[in-house]
Design an enzyme around this catalytic site. Sequence first.
Site, PDB file in Angstrom:
ATOM      1  N   GLU A 114       0.884  -1.238   0.025  1.00 11.62           N
ATOM      2  CA  GLU A 114      -0.059   0.083   0.107  1.00 11.62           C
ATOM      3  C   GLU A 114       0.774   0.991   0.072  1.00 11.62           C
ATOM      4  O   GLU A 114       1.715   1.600   0.686  1.00 11.62           O
ATOM      5  CB  GLU A 114      -0.806  -0.005   1.277  1.00 11.62           C
ATOM      6  CG  GLU A 114      -2.071   1.078   1.323  1.00 11.62           C
ATOM      7  CD  GLU A 114      -2.743   1.103   2.353  1.00 11.62           C
ATOM      8  OE1 GLU A 114      -3.283  -0.065   2.911  1.00 11.62           O
ATOM      9  OE2 GLU A 114      -3.439   2.072   2.847  1.00 11.62           O
ATOM     10  N   ASP A 308       4.406 -14.238  11.920  1.00 10.98           N
ATOM     11  CA  ASP A 308       3.091 -14.705  11.651  1.00 10.98           C
ATOM     12  C   ASP A 308       2.138 -13.635  11.686  1.00 10.98           C
ATOM     13  O   ASP A 308       1.501 -13.183  12.811  1.00 10.98           O
ATOM     14  CB  ASP A 308       2.667 -15.844  12.550  1.00 10.98           C
ATOM     15  CG  ASP A 308       1.318 -16.580  12.136  1.00 10.98           C
ATOM     16  OD1 ASP A 308       0.743 -15.949  11.528  1.00 10.98           O
ATOM     17  OD2 ASP A 308       1.041 -17.732  12.634  1.00 10.98           O
ATOM     18  N   HIS A 406      -2.341   9.876  -1.537  1.00 14.57           N
ATOM     19  CA  HIS A 406      -2.693   8.580  -2.048  1.00 14.57           C
ATOM     20  C   HIS A 406      -2.564   8.731  -3.819  1.00 14.57           C
ATOM     21  O   HIS A 406      -2.081   7.912  -4.400  1.00 14.57           O
ATOM     22  CB  HIS A 406      -4.042   8.047  -1.790  1.00 14.57           C
ATOM     23  CG  HIS A 406      -3.810   6.986  -0.486  1.00 14.57           C
ATOM     24  ND1 HIS A 406      -4.463   5.829  -0.293  1.00 14.57           N
ATOM     25  CD2 HIS A 406      -3.416   7.157   0.473  1.00 14.57           C
ATOM     26  CE1 HIS A 406      -4.236   5.359   0.673  1.00 14.57           C
ATOM     27  NE2 HIS A 406      -3.697   6.257   1.196  1.00 14.57           N
TER      28      HIS A 406
END
Length: 452
Positions: A114, A308, A406
Amino acid sequence: MEPKKKGLDGSKEPVFNTTKIKRGNVLICVIKMKGQGSRISGFYKLSIKERVAFVKDFASLTEEETNLLHQALNLPTADRFIENVVGTYQLPLGITVNFLIDGRDYLIPMAIEESSVVAAASNAAKLARIKGGFKAEATEPLMIGQVQVKDLKSIEEAKKNLLSRKKEVINLANEQDPFLVKLGGGAKDLEVREIETDRGAMLIVHLLVDVRDAMGANAVNTMAEAVTSLIERITGGKVGLRILSNLADHRLATSRAVFDKEAIGGEEVVDAILDAYEFAKADPYRATTHNKGIMNGIDPVVIATGNDFRAVESGAHSYAAKDGRYKPLTRWWKDREGNLQGEIKLPLALGTVGGLTRLHPCARLCLKILGVRSSKELAKVAASVGLAQNFAAMRALATEGIQKGHMKLHAKNIAMMAGAKGELLDKIAEKMVQKGKVNIELAKELLKEFEK
Ligand code: MEV
């Protein structure tokens, strides 16, 4: 070494020295910070080669280690990790700069797809430095192994018997892992809980295991399985599931930071951020997205270090709902001077040994770049990145919104999809952002115009 560069942000202070080394046809640019640790302006403006050289120098990486940064996991290694391997899948690895945690400088590797996350965390960390950076804590690395006991005549009796013979259970668990015990870890305590289910009441035994620098799933599961017969003998019941709990609420990391009122945009911004926080506190729909933003900071560190991320994700969200309603994992308030203060607290079951942390070459490398000496230190770093990310997201949302930031990278991706390369990529992306319209048709149109 001569100081060559001025601050890339236009400041008068030289930010780092560079030395250029020629090896065959390759020019290597070695950059050295001038006593500023991880604080660096304009890191994003460097070429990839310069960034790599900086990280290499910061973390004292060998040439071989440095090369691993851009090498895919080889297939035979991948084939050992999981079943039915047909290839490997890569994510961008970025370096988040400016982090000062408990007085120590960190460069933080983040594996994430992202855009804006790495930049936002770096910027938040820069702002946090003004008031001393992040102050973090972590509890001992205690994991919970659950043992389900069914078919009991008297749960009360079984509980009493188990508690009076808990030393025996702990000793048997510890016989499974003498090495962990030697390191100061191992099973430390036993708790019993009764739960009501649609198939009757059950006794749930919690074996509390100090897993030291491991994530701990293997050690805990082995111990939980090993005590089955003993627990059945003690309780007279039948053991069902034996598995660790990902709600690792005995293994918590906390981080706090103060954000200077003036530096973040004044009282108005502080208040707008506090309003954003209240929104998340009162509304689970918003709290979920608020926490997603926090995990935007944490998951990439978890992934980069070979840990994890599903375990961390499930633990974080379950902890967020521990009071019966889903809430934010951070708290924000105003101090006496009007500065913004924040705190994050969540379970972080992260290892610096075991699992993939040392087997995946890039994970091993990321741990070296981080320079963390224990799983507790890694948890403090990850929690601090989560707090930074949450601050950055709330500040953006409460002021100009997040789309502006963004859009820039998104526009570049679209321009690339339209076939733009090199300088044209930036030109087309910039034009689309200016127009406030980013789509493939426009990118193709602009490409045609520019190529005329
Ligand atoms: C986007 O990936 C994350 C945010 O939605 C987080 C938030 O809303 O706080 C911006």
